[in-house]
Design a protein around this motif. Structure first.
Motif, short mmCIF file in Angstrom:
data_model
loop_
_atom_site.label_atom_id
_atom_site.label_comp_id
_atom_site.label_asym_id
_atom_site.label_seq_id
_atom_site.Cartn_x
_atom_site.Cartn_y
_atom_site.Cartn_z
N ALA A 123 -8.72 2.10 -14.46
CA ALA A 123 -10.05 2.30 -15.02
C ALA A 123 -11.08 2.28 -13.91
O ALA A 123 -10.86 1.70 -12.84
CB ALA A 123 -10.39 1.21 -16.04
N PHE A 124 -12.23 2.91 -14.16
CA PHE A 124 -13.37 2.79 -13.26
C PHE A 124 -14.00 1.41 -13.45
O PHE A 124 -13.97 0.83 -14.54
CB PHE A 124 -14.40 3.88 -13.54
CG PHE A 124 -13.97 5.24 -13.06
CD1 PHE A 124 -14.07 5.57 -11.72
CD2 PHE A 124 -13.45 6.17 -13.95
CE1 PHE A 124 -13.66 6.82 -11.27
CE2 PHE A 124 -13.03 7.42 -13.51
CZ PHE A 124 -13.14 7.75 -12.16
N CYS A 125 -14.58 0.87 -12.39
CA CYS A 125 -15.18 -0.47 -12.44
C CYS A 125 -16.54 -0.40 -13.12
O CYS A 125 -17.34 0.51 -12.86
CB CYS A 125 -15.33 -1.03 -11.04
SG CYS A 125 -13.74 -1.16 -10.17
N GLU A 126 -16.82 -1.38 -13.98
CA GLU A 126 -18.08 -1.39 -14.71
C GLU A 126 -19.24 -1.93 -13.89
O GLU A 126 -20.40 -1.66 -14.18
CB GLU A 126 -17.95 -2.17 -16.03
CG GLU A 126 -17.64 -3.64 -15.88
CD GLU A 126 -16.16 -3.94 -15.85
OE1 GLU A 126 -15.79 -5.07 -16.19
OE2 GLU A 126 -15.37 -3.04 -15.47
N THR A 127 -18.93 -2.73 -12.86
CA THR A 127 -19.95 -3.22 -11.94
C THR A 127 -19.39 -3.16 -10.52
O THR A 127 -18.22 -2.82 -10.31
CB THR A 127 -20.37 -4.67 -12.25
OG1 THR A 127 -19.30 -5.56 -11.91
CG2 THR A 127 -20.74 -4.85 -13.72
N ALA A 128 -20.21 -3.54 -9.56
CA ALA A 128 -19.77 -3.53 -8.16
C ALA A 128 -18.76 -4.62 -7.86
O ALA A 128 -18.09 -4.60 -6.82
CB ALA A 128 -20.97 -3.69 -7.24
N THR A 162 -12.56 -3.71 -15.50
CA THR A 162 -11.82 -4.12 -16.69
C THR A 162 -10.95 -2.98 -17.20
O THR A 162 -11.43 -1.86 -17.42
CB THR A 162 -12.77 -4.57 -17.80
OG1 THR A 162 -13.53 -5.70 -17.35
CG2 THR A 162 -12.01 -4.96 -19.06
N THR A 163 -9.66 -3.27 -17.38
CA THR A 163 -8.73 -2.32 -17.96
C THR A 163 -8.31 -2.82 -19.34
O THR A 163 -8.44 -4.00 -19.66
CB THR A 163 -7.48 -2.15 -17.09
OG1 THR A 163 -6.87 -3.45 -16.90
CG2 THR A 163 -7.84 -1.59 -15.73
N ALA A 164 -7.78 -1.92 -20.17
CA ALA A 164 -7.35 -2.28 -21.53
C ALA A 164 -5.87 -1.96 -21.70
O ALA A 164 -5.42 -0.87 -21.34
CB ALA A 164 -8.17 -1.51 -22.57
N PHE A 165 -5.13 -2.93 -22.21
CA PHE A 165 -3.70 -2.76 -22.45
C PHE A 165 -3.42 -2.87 -23.95
O PHE A 165 -4.09 -3.61 -24.67
CB PHE A 165 -2.89 -3.83 -21.72
CG PHE A 165 -2.79 -3.62 -20.24
CD1 PHE A 165 -1.71 -2.95 -19.70
CD2 PHE A 165 -3.79 -4.08 -19.38
CE1 PHE A 165 -1.62 -2.74 -18.32
CE2 PHE A 165 -3.71 -3.88 -18.02
CZ PHE A 165 -2.61 -3.21 -17.49
N PHE A 225 -12.80 1.54 -8.48
CA PHE A 225 -11.67 1.92 -9.34
C PHE A 225 -10.58 0.88 -9.19
O PHE A 225 -10.37 0.32 -8.11
CB PHE A 225 -11.15 3.30 -8.93
CG PHE A 225 -10.24 3.93 -9.94
CD1 PHE A 225 -10.76 4.57 -11.06
CD2 PHE A 225 -8.86 3.91 -9.77
CE1 PHE A 225 -9.92 5.17 -11.99
CE2 PHE A 225 -8.02 4.50 -10.70
CZ PHE A 225 -8.55 5.13 -11.81
N VAL A 226 -9.84 0.63 -10.29
CA VAL A 226 -8.76 -0.36 -10.24
C VAL A 226 -7.52 0.19 -10.92
O VAL A 226 -7.59 0.91 -11.91
CB VAL A 226 -9.19 -1.68 -10.92
CG1 VAL A 226 -9.41 -1.50 -12.42
CG2 VAL A 226 -8.17 -2.78 -10.66
#
Length: 275
Positions: free
Chosen positions: A109-114, A118-121, A92-93
């Motif tokens: 956002a939750f992380c898409e890989t280990a 990626t977050t969206a603004f 998570f980030v």
């Protein structure tokens, strides 16, 4: 930040609660010595398990490495991808964007890989529907922004990386051009005019950009390449004016490189027929 990194001594205490493989092995070795003295073979020592590693943030990329340029009518959406590593994987980030004069955005956002999160603004500088109030940005917020990232891991650790990246959040610019007369006799004078304007995030209008160096460029009809002919500064209202000799058919344009607060702009070429 709404959350903070757990102190390292807390994480160490949490891991210390797990029985040490080395301690278990020492007990096994003592037992093995006693059995060996009695003439019975001892089992081989087992290798200790891997030591857990601390999570790290290796970097961040904003808007695929490009400036974020905002006008006065539309929302602008862009991604921020934080990368890092941990033996359990990133989970998570939480990302904060911090700019001049109190500019601030945050999302998570939750992380898409280990190793990537990626977050969206979405940012804007236009009035809310049915309102005269600004939604987000003011002129003073334009410039260099910093990225802070707080990343959590699957095994409960976290790491805070302040200033892990930077990017430009800039006001949009526009350029016009007019080359005349058209057509023109070879060797005669062509007058090229134009205007440089940029988004005013305080008034939600475009206004002349004063005192800026803008390149006058020419591209022959049978070429794809523009060449700089002159550099002209905009006047007090953002207007441009230059005189050149007509040599061949081709396109004239103005080209503005941009500044630390304002994005670049190029006018569409204006074709002049030379006879």
């Amino acid at each position: 930040m709404s959350r903070c990194t757990a102190p390292s001594d807390v994480r160490q205490r949490g891991r210390a609660d797990v029985a040490s493989p080395g301690a278990a092995m020492r007990g096994a070795v003592v037992g093995a010595v006693v059995v060996a003295l009695a003439g019975i073979g001892a089992p081989a020592d087992a290798a200790p398990g891997p030591t857990p590693t601390e999570p790290v943030v290796s970097g961040a990329v904003v808007n695929s490495g490009k400036d974020v340029i905002v006008g006065i009518t539309h929302d602008v959406a862009f991604p921020v991808t934080v990368t890092g590593a941990d033996d359990s994987g990133l989970s998570f980030v939480d990302v904060d964007l911090k700019g001049p004069h109190g500019g601030f955005y945050t999302t998570d956002a939750f992380c898409e890989t280990a190793t990537a999160c990626t977050t969206a603004f979405t940012v804007n500088a236009h009035p809310a529907p049915g309102s005269d109030d600004p939604v987000d940005l003011a002129n003073a917020n334009a410039g260099t922004w910093k990225v802070d990232a707080l990343v959590d891991t699957h095994d409960g650790d976290s790491v805070f990386a302040p200033g892990v990246a930077s990017f430009g959040l800039k006001r949009a610019a526009r350029l016009t051009v007019n080359a005349a007369p058209e057509p023109v006799a070879k060797g005669a004078t062509i007058t090229v005019t134009g205007k440089l304007v940029r988004a005013n995030w305080d008034t939600y209008r475009y206004a002349g950009y004063t005192g800026q160096a803008v390149k006058l460029q020419f591209r022959p009809k049978d070429s794809d390449t523009y060449t700089t002919v002159a550099t002209v500064n905009t006047n007090s209202t953002g207007n441009l004016h230059a005189k050149v000799k007509a040599a061949k058919d081709g396109y004239w344009r103005w080209n503005f490189a941009g500044t630390t607060t304002t994005g670049p702009a190029k006018a569409a070429g204006d074709y002049v027929d030379v006879r």
